[in-house]
Design a protein around this motif. Structure first.
Motif, PDB file in Angstrom:
ATOM      1  N   LEU A 170      -3.293   0.711 -43.272  1.00 59.35           N
ATOM      2  CA  LEU A 170      -3.062  -0.204 -42.160  1.00 59.35           C
ATOM      3  C   LEU A 170      -3.285  -1.646 -42.605  1.00 59.35           C
ATOM      4  N   ILE A 171      -4.405  -1.891 -43.230  1.00 56.03           N
ATOM      5  CA  ILE A 171      -4.733  -3.253 -43.659  1.00 56.03           C
ATOM      6  C   ILE A 171      -3.784  -3.704 -44.763  1.00 56.03           C
ATOM      7  N   TRP A 172      -3.392  -2.803 -45.644  1.00 57.10           N
ATOM      8  CA  TRP A 172      -2.435  -3.127 -46.700  1.00 57.10           C
ATOM      9  C   TRP A 172      -1.088  -3.547 -46.105  1.00 57.10           C
ATOM     10  N   SER A 173      -0.732  -2.973 -44.965  1.00 60.49           N
ATOM     11  CA  SER A 173       0.575  -3.263 -44.355  1.00 60.49           C
ATOM     12  C   SER A 173       0.698  -4.702 -43.857  1.00 60.49           C
ATOM     13  N   SER A 174      -0.414  -5.368 -43.628  1.00 60.75           N
ATOM     14  CA  SER A 174      -0.418  -6.773 -43.189  1.00 60.75           C
ATOM     15  C   SER A 174      -1.502  -7.523 -43.962  1.00 60.75           C
ATOM     16  N   PRO A 175      -1.251  -7.776 -45.239  1.00 58.06           N
ATOM     17  CA  PRO A 175      -2.301  -8.349 -46.076  1.00 58.06           C
ATOM     18  C   PRO A 175      -2.753  -9.747 -45.665  1.00 58.06           C
ATOM     19  N   GLU A 176      -1.943 -10.443 -44.907  1.00 49.73           N
ATOM     20  CA  GLU A 176      -2.308 -11.795 -44.471  1.00 49.73           C
ATOM     21  C   GLU A 176      -3.239 -11.787 -43.262  1.00 49.73           C
ATOM     22  N   LYS A 177      -3.349 -10.643 -42.621  1.00 46.61           N
ATOM     23  CA  LYS A 177      -4.123 -10.530 -41.396  1.00 46.61           C
ATOM     24  C   LYS A 177      -5.557 -10.090 -41.688  1.00 46.61           C
ATOM     25  N   HIS A 178      -6.489 -10.547 -40.863  1.00 44.56           N
ATOM     26  CA  HIS A 178      -7.867 -10.063 -40.899  1.00 44.56           C
ATOM     27  C   HIS A 178      -8.040  -9.170 -39.678  1.00 44.56           C
ATOM     28  N   TRP A 179      -8.433  -7.918 -39.917  1.00 44.09           N
ATOM     29  CA  TRP A 179      -8.504  -6.897 -38.883  1.00 44.09           C
ATOM     30  C   TRP A 179      -9.927  -6.743 -38.378  1.00 44.09           C
ATOM     31  N   GLY A 201     -12.804 -10.812 -40.067  1.00 46.98           N
ATOM     32  CA  GLY A 201     -12.553  -9.382 -40.047  1.00 46.98           C
ATOM     33  C   GLY A 201     -12.366  -8.814 -41.444  1.00 46.98           C
ATOM     34  N   PHE A 202     -11.711  -7.682 -41.508  1.00 48.09           N
ATOM     35  CA  PHE A 202     -11.502  -6.979 -42.772  1.00 48.09           C
ATOM     36  C   PHE A 202     -10.130  -7.314 -43.337  1.00 48.09           C
ATOM     37  N   ALA A 203     -10.075  -7.465 -44.661  1.00 50.40           N
ATOM     38  CA  ALA A 203      -8.824  -7.779 -45.333  1.00 50.40           C
ATOM     39  C   ALA A 203      -8.793  -7.083 -46.683  1.00 50.40           C
ATOM     40  N   LEU A 204      -7.604  -6.980 -47.230  1.00 53.72           N
ATOM     41  CA  LEU A 204      -7.420  -6.393 -48.544  1.00 53.72           C
ATOM     42  C   LEU A 204      -8.035  -7.302 -49.593  1.00 53.72           C
ATOM     43  N   GLY A 243     -14.723  -1.779 -53.214  1.00 56.45           N
ATOM     44  CA  GLY A 243     -14.040  -2.966 -53.711  1.00 56.45           C
ATOM     45  C   GLY A 243     -12.580  -3.090 -53.319  1.00 56.45           C
ATOM     46  N   LEU A 244     -12.121  -2.261 -52.378  1.00 60.40           N
ATOM     47  CA  LEU A 244     -10.720  -2.340 -51.949  1.00 60.40           C
ATOM     48  C   LEU A 244     -10.522  -3.342 -50.819  1.00 60.40           C
ATOM     49  N   LEU A 245     -11.539  -3.498 -49.971  1.00 57.25           N
ATOM     50  CA  LEU A 245     -11.475  -4.428 -48.853  1.00 57.25           C
ATOM     51  C   LEU A 245     -12.615  -5.416 -48.953  1.00 57.25           C
ATOM     52  N   VAL A 246     -12.433  -6.528 -48.260  1.00 56.91           N
ATOM     53  CA  VAL A 246     -13.510  -7.499 -48.108  1.00 56.91           C
ATOM     54  C   VAL A 246     -13.730  -7.711 -46.618  1.00 56.91           C
ATOM     55  N   HIS A 247     -14.965  -8.020 -46.259  1.00 56.72           N
ATOM     56  CA  HIS A 247     -15.282  -8.319 -44.869  1.00 56.72           C
ATOM     57  C   HIS A 247     -15.683  -9.779 -44.796  1.00 56.72           C
ATOM     58  N   ARG A 248     -14.917 -10.513 -44.023  1.00 60.05           N
ATOM     59  CA  ARG A 248     -15.194 -11.927 -43.829  1.00 60.05           C
ATOM     60  C   ARG A 248     -15.418 -12.159 -42.347  1.00 60.05           C
ATOM     61  N   LEU A 307     -12.924  -4.600 -36.388  1.00 56.02           N
ATOM     62  CA  LEU A 307     -13.292  -3.194 -36.323  1.00 56.02           C
ATOM     63  C   LEU A 307     -12.566  -2.501 -35.172  1.00 56.02           C
ATOM     64  N   ARG A 308     -12.545  -3.122 -34.029  1.00 51.10           N
ATOM     65  CA  ARG A 308     -11.879  -2.535 -32.850  1.00 51.10           C
ATOM     66  C   ARG A 308     -10.383  -2.338 -33.103  1.00 51.10           C
ATOM     67  N   GLN A 309      -9.735  -3.326 -33.717  1.00 57.81           N
ATOM     68  CA  GLN A 309      -8.300  -3.203 -33.998  1.00 57.81           C
ATOM     69  C   GLN A 309      -8.028  -2.017 -34.929  1.00 57.81           C
ATOM     70  N   VAL A 310      -8.845  -1.895 -35.963  1.00 54.98           N
ATOM     71  CA  VAL A 310      -8.653  -0.788 -36.908  1.00 54.98           C
ATOM     72  C   VAL A 310      -8.873   0.544 -36.199  1.00 54.98           C
ATOM     73  N   ALA A 311      -9.962   0.667 -35.470  1.00 54.39           N
ATOM     74  CA  ALA A 311     -10.261   1.920 -34.772  1.00 54.39           C
ATOM     75  C   ALA A 311      -9.123   2.303 -33.825  1.00 54.39           C
ATOM     76  N   THR A 312      -8.623   1.343 -33.088  1.00 53.70           N
ATOM     77  CA  THR A 312      -7.533   1.606 -32.146  1.00 53.70           C
ATOM     78  C   THR A 312      -6.273   2.053 -32.865  1.00 53.70           C
ATOM     79  N   ARG A 313      -5.934   1.372 -33.948  1.00 55.11           N
ATOM     80  CA  ARG A 313      -4.691   1.672 -34.652  1.00 55.11           C
ATOM     81  C   ARG A 313      -4.734   2.987 -35.434  1.00 55.11           C
ATOM     82  N   ILE A 314      -5.923   3.409 -35.873  1.00 51.67           N
ATOM     83  CA  ILE A 314      -5.983   4.668 -36.621  1.00 51.67           C
ATOM     84  C   ILE A 314      -6.496   5.814 -35.750  1.00 51.67           C
ATOM     85  N   TYR A 315      -6.603   5.552 -34.446  1.00 53.23           N
ATOM     86  CA  TYR A 315      -6.958   6.585 -33.468  1.00 53.23           C
ATOM     87  C   TYR A 315      -8.291   7.273 -33.776  1.00 53.23           C
TER      88      TYR A 315
END
Length: 124
Positions: free
Chosen positions: A29-38, A73-76, A65-70, A40-48
């Motif tokens: 999900l996060i890889w699909s929009s690398p410019e976006k910061h996701w 939010g979370f990003a690749l 080391g695949l994601l960073v948290h800023r 926690l709620r957005q990720v949970a909602t999108r991955i059901y």
């Protein structure tokens, strides 16, 4: 012998970095929009899944080391050099969902790598 559904390099990537199906779903999900910061709620909602499960998945991906948290939010973590492998994972997962999840579940059951290979080879 036919080519396995999950190529060796993708299988090794899963074994090294992915512990659960929510992790793979969150990563893709996060890889699909690398410019976006996701969030926690957005990720949970999108991955059901629940926010608690999404938090565990995201924490594992950050630790690996695949994601960073800023603050936003979370990003690749594109500096990790795994972008091409994540693309390959996405392609394999889209075509061979069951064999990929078999690799993940085999890892969690502690199956030896040879057993995971033969599971991943079932592509029908």
């Amino acid at each position: 012998m036919p080519e396995p559904c999950v190529p060796d390099e993708v299988r090794e990537f899963i074994i090294r970095y992915i512990a659960t199906v929510p992790q793979i779903e969150a990563l893709l999900l996060i890889w699909s929009s690398p410019e976006k910061h996701w969030s926690l709620r957005q990720v949970a909602t999108r991955i059901y899944t629940s926010e608690a499960e999404a938090a565990r998945a995201l924490e594992g991906l950050c630790t690996g080391g695949l994601l960073v948290h800023r603050e936003g939010g979370f990003a690749l973590d594109s500096s990790a050099g795994n972008v091409d492998m994540i693309r390959k994972l996405k392609e394999v997962y889209a075509r061979h969902l069951i064999p990929v999840t078999d690799v993940i579940h085999g890892k969690s059951r502690g199956e030896p790598p040879a057993a995971r290979f033969f599971q991943a080879a079932k592509c029908d």
